[in-house]
Design a protein around this motif. Structure first.
Motif, PDB file in Angstrom:
ATOM      1  N   VAL A   1      93.037  39.123 -55.404  1.00  0.00           N
ATOM      2  CA  VAL A   1      92.369  38.405 -54.324  1.00  0.00           C
ATOM      3  C   VAL A   1      93.307  37.302 -53.846  1.00  0.00           C
ATOM      4  O   VAL A   1      93.758  36.465 -54.638  1.00  0.00           O
ATOM      5  N   LEU A   2      93.628  37.303 -52.551  1.00  0.00           N
ATOM      6  CA  LEU A   2      94.498  36.280 -51.976  1.00  0.00           C
ATOM      7  C   LEU A   2      93.643  35.338 -51.133  1.00  0.00           C
ATOM      8  O   LEU A   2      93.075  35.747 -50.111  1.00  0.00           O
ATOM      9  N   ALA A   3      93.527  34.093 -51.582  1.00  0.00           N
ATOM     10  CA  ALA A   3      92.598  33.146 -50.971  1.00  0.00           C
ATOM     11  C   ALA A   3      93.321  31.880 -50.531  1.00  0.00           C
ATOM     12  O   ALA A   3      94.462  31.635 -50.906  1.00  0.00           O
TER      13      ALA A   3
ATOM     14  N   GLY B   1      91.143  39.982 -49.170  1.00  0.00           N
ATOM     15  CA  GLY B   1      91.416  38.753 -48.437  1.00  0.00           C
ATOM     16  C   GLY B   1      90.137  38.088 -47.969  1.00  0.00           C
ATOM     17  O   GLY B   1      89.066  38.702 -47.955  1.00  0.00           O
ATOM     18  N   PHE B   2      90.239  36.819 -47.584  1.00  0.00           N
ATOM     19  CA  PHE B   2      89.097  36.057 -47.067  1.00  0.00           C
ATOM     20  C   PHE B   2      89.206  35.943 -45.554  1.00  0.00           C
ATOM     21  O   PHE B   2      90.254  35.537 -45.032  1.00  0.00           O
ATOM     22  N   ALA B   3      88.125  36.270 -44.857  1.00  0.00           N
ATOM     23  CA  ALA B   3      88.131  36.237 -43.397  1.00  0.00           C
ATOM     24  C   ALA B   3      87.045  35.296 -42.878  1.00  0.00           C
ATOM     25  O   ALA B   3      85.864  35.625 -42.939  1.00  0.00           O
ATOM     26  N   PRO B   4      87.420  34.104 -42.370  1.00  0.00           N
ATOM     27  CA  PRO B   4      86.427  33.163 -41.849  1.00  0.00           C
ATOM     28  C   PRO B   4      86.065  33.407 -40.385  1.00  0.00           C
ATOM     29  O   PRO B   4      85.293  32.653 -39.805  1.00  0.00           O
ATOM     30  N   ALA B   5      86.633  34.447 -39.769  1.00  0.00           N
ATOM     31  CA  ALA B   5      86.328  34.773 -38.371  1.00  0.00           C
ATOM     32  C   ALA B   5      86.735  36.218 -38.116  1.00  0.00           C
ATOM     33  O   ALA B   5      87.588  36.776 -38.825  1.00  0.00           O
TER      34      ALA B   5
ATOM     35  N   ILE C   1      93.322  43.153 -41.836  1.00  0.00           N
ATOM     36  CA  ILE C   1      93.306  44.614 -41.961  1.00  0.00           C
ATOM     37  C   ILE C   1      94.618  45.198 -41.451  1.00  0.00           C
ATOM     38  O   ILE C   1      95.187  46.113 -42.060  1.00  0.00           O
ATOM     39  N   ARG C   2      95.130  44.652 -40.347  1.00  0.00           N
ATOM     40  CA  ARG C   2      96.423  45.119 -39.836  1.00  0.00           C
ATOM     41  C   ARG C   2      97.545  44.848 -40.840  1.00  0.00           C
ATOM     42  O   ARG C   2      98.515  45.613 -40.929  1.00  0.00           O
ATOM     43  N   MET C   3      97.415  43.779 -41.607  1.00  0.00           N
ATOM     44  CA  MET C   3      98.413  43.440 -42.622  1.00  0.00           C
ATOM     45  C   MET C   3      98.345  44.373 -43.830  1.00  0.00           C
ATOM     46  O   MET C   3      99.246  44.381 -44.662  1.00  0.00           O
ATOM     47  N   GLY C   4      97.231  45.117 -43.953  1.00  0.00           N
ATOM     48  CA  GLY C   4      97.108  46.059 -45.056  1.00  0.00           C
ATOM     49  C   GLY C   4      96.126  45.670 -46.138  1.00  0.00           C
ATOM     50  O   GLY C   4      96.049  46.344 -47.181  1.00  0.00           O
ATOM     51  N   VAL C   5      95.357  44.595 -45.908  1.00  0.00           N
ATOM     52  CA  VAL C   5      94.355  44.196 -46.893  1.00  0.00           C
ATOM     53  C   VAL C   5      93.311  45.306 -47.054  1.00  0.00           C
ATOM     54  O   VAL C   5      92.892  45.917 -46.071  1.00  0.00           O
ATOM     55  N   ASP C   6      92.898  45.564 -48.292  1.00  0.00           N
ATOM     56  CA  ASP C   6      92.022  46.707 -48.587  1.00  0.00           C
ATOM     57  C   ASP C   6      90.540  46.382 -48.522  1.00  0.00           C
ATOM     58  O   ASP C   6      89.706  47.287 -48.445  1.00  0.00           O
ATOM     59  N   ALA C   7      90.183  45.096 -48.603  1.00  0.00           N
ATOM     60  CA  ALA C   7      88.782  44.681 -48.540  1.00  0.00           C
ATOM     61  C   ALA C   7      88.747  43.214 -48.136  1.00  0.00           C
ATOM     62  O   ALA C   7      89.745  42.492 -48.259  1.00  0.00           O
TER      63      ALA C   7
ATOM     64  N   ILE D   1      83.724  37.598 -46.692  1.00  0.00           N
ATOM     65  CA  ILE D   1      83.381  36.613 -45.662  1.00  0.00           C
ATOM     66  C   ILE D   1      82.470  35.584 -46.332  1.00  0.00           C
ATOM     67  O   ILE D   1      81.403  35.910 -46.816  1.00  0.00           O
ATOM     68  N   GLU D   2      82.953  34.357 -46.380  1.00  0.00           N
ATOM     69  CA  GLU D   2      82.253  33.301 -47.124  1.00  0.00           C
ATOM     70  C   GLU D   2      81.728  32.235 -46.180  1.00  0.00           C
ATOM     71  O   GLU D   2      82.491  31.624 -45.431  1.00  0.00           O
TER      72      GLU D   2
END
Length: 361
Positions: free
Chosen positions: A122-124, A145-149, A157-163, A166-167
């Motif tokens: 997990v990259l946060a 990865g964490f997505a705030p927007a 997702i374009r970078m290749g993150v698999d999941a 959203i917090e």
């Protein structure tokens, strides 16, 4: 005569059993993308909490069918390597490691995880470097990865993150400005390429069901697990959670926009009031020419140094940083991790039974 009288109850019991089985199967269907991705029985992740999410709590969550996550925080590569090994000695189930993207040794930490065959990294704490994402994936790990927007979700997702996680702002610790209710509406309808886990303010299984029906793959909880029996947090830390209401978990207050304060949600205490006083005094010294702008900013930022450890490990809940989400108002006792997860699943099943019209209340 006895058989005739018992028959309706027997029929009702059988109907209830079948309804419960059907609801449980529906729950499995709803979070199938999450459980498949994590390799777990339940799509319930433990939030990565510094000083709390270590070997004992992480292994307990994984052993109970969820997905524990080690909080690396400021650990050195050697310390992380030891923590992973200690966790693997306590569980054979999948667990992950949360790495802070701004850590100066991020690349080395990724390699530590890969050498230990950690399946999920997990990259946060910000947009991760593409090199770290690539290294993790090339090494065989899945990246969360964490997505705030929504725009950042698409970029990850374009970078290749698999999941994604959203917090919402309801969460404890370092938070963004947007509630999970809004983030879920903004992101879940539009992101279907990867599993999306929701986090922030979640303490009940029926709430998890609602987000699953919106398209979430599962949920991440921190506050409830921080007060679990297996958590190494000090008894006074857990007692503070049990006493607290949702309104007691507030974000840190910033007095002057020239000196930004990173929003951190925690229980209001003497330390919170002292922080306001400290900011005011630092501003006075800056305006009097006693401190430069950079010096004043450092004075403000350093106020809470070591305060989370004081609260979690030493039990200093008066002046330490008692990080907690707004769901703290639903923490009413110290429970085992197994009981917490069982309760969440039962509540989710009950909600699905009610929604299908299988049970009257």
């Amino acid at each position: 005569m006895t058989d005739t009288l018992a028959s309706p109850n027997a029929d009702t019991g059988q109907q209830d059993y079948k309804a419960r089985q059907a609801a449980r199967q529906e729950l499995d269907r709803l979070w199938a993308s999450g459980t498949e991705f994590l390799g777990t029985e339940y799509a319930i992740l433990g939030g990565a909490m510094s000083w709390v999410s270590e070997r004992n709590l992480v292994s307990a969550i994984s052993n109970a069918g969820g997905f524990g996550v080690i909080a690396c925080g400021a650990m050195t590569p050697a310390l992380l390597e030891a923590e992973i090994a200690a966790t693997q000695a306590l569980t054979k189930k999948p667990f992950g490691v949360n790495l802070i993207t701004m850590h100066p040794q991020l690349d080395e930490l990724v390699q530590v995880c890969l050498r230990a065959h950690v399946g999920h990294i997990v990259l946060a704490g910000g947009i991760p470097p593409s090199s770290a994402v690539r290294a993790a994936k090339d090494g065989g790990a899945s990246v969360i990865g964490f997505a705030p927007a929504l725009v950042l979700a698409k970029r990850l997702i374009r970078m290749g993150v698999d999941a994604l996680v959203i917090e919402g702002a309801e969460a404890g610790g370092h938070v963004g400005p947007v509630s999970l209710t809004v983030l879920a509406q903004e992101i879940l309808p539009h992101i279907t390429a990867v599993p999306v886990f929701v986090a922030g303010g979640i303490a009940r299984g029926d709430a998890i069901t609602g987000f699953l029906e919106q398209g979430a793959a599962g949920a991440q909880l921190g506050t409830r697990f921080a007060a679990a029996a297996e958590s190494i947090a000090h008894p006074r830390f857990k007692e503070a959670f049990i006493r607290a209401n949702a309104r007691d978990a507030l974000t840190s207050v910033q007095l002057d926009p020239r000196f930004p304060v990173i929003p951190v949600r925690g229980l209001v205490n003497d330390g919170s009031q002292r922080f306001l006083t400290h900011q005011a005094e630092t501003l006075r010294r800056f305006q009097a020419g006693e401190l430069s702008k950079d010096e004043a900013q450092l004075e403000i930022e350093h106020f809470w140094a070591g305060s989370l450890r004081r609260a979690v490990i030493d039990g200093d809940v008066e002046t330490g940083s008692v990080m907690a989400g707004q769901s703290v108002g639903m923490v009413r006792s110290v429970q085992s991790v197994e009981d917490i997860i069982s309760e969440l699943v039962e509540q989710a099943v009950e909600a699905l039974m009610r929604r299908s019209g299988r049970r009257e209340h």
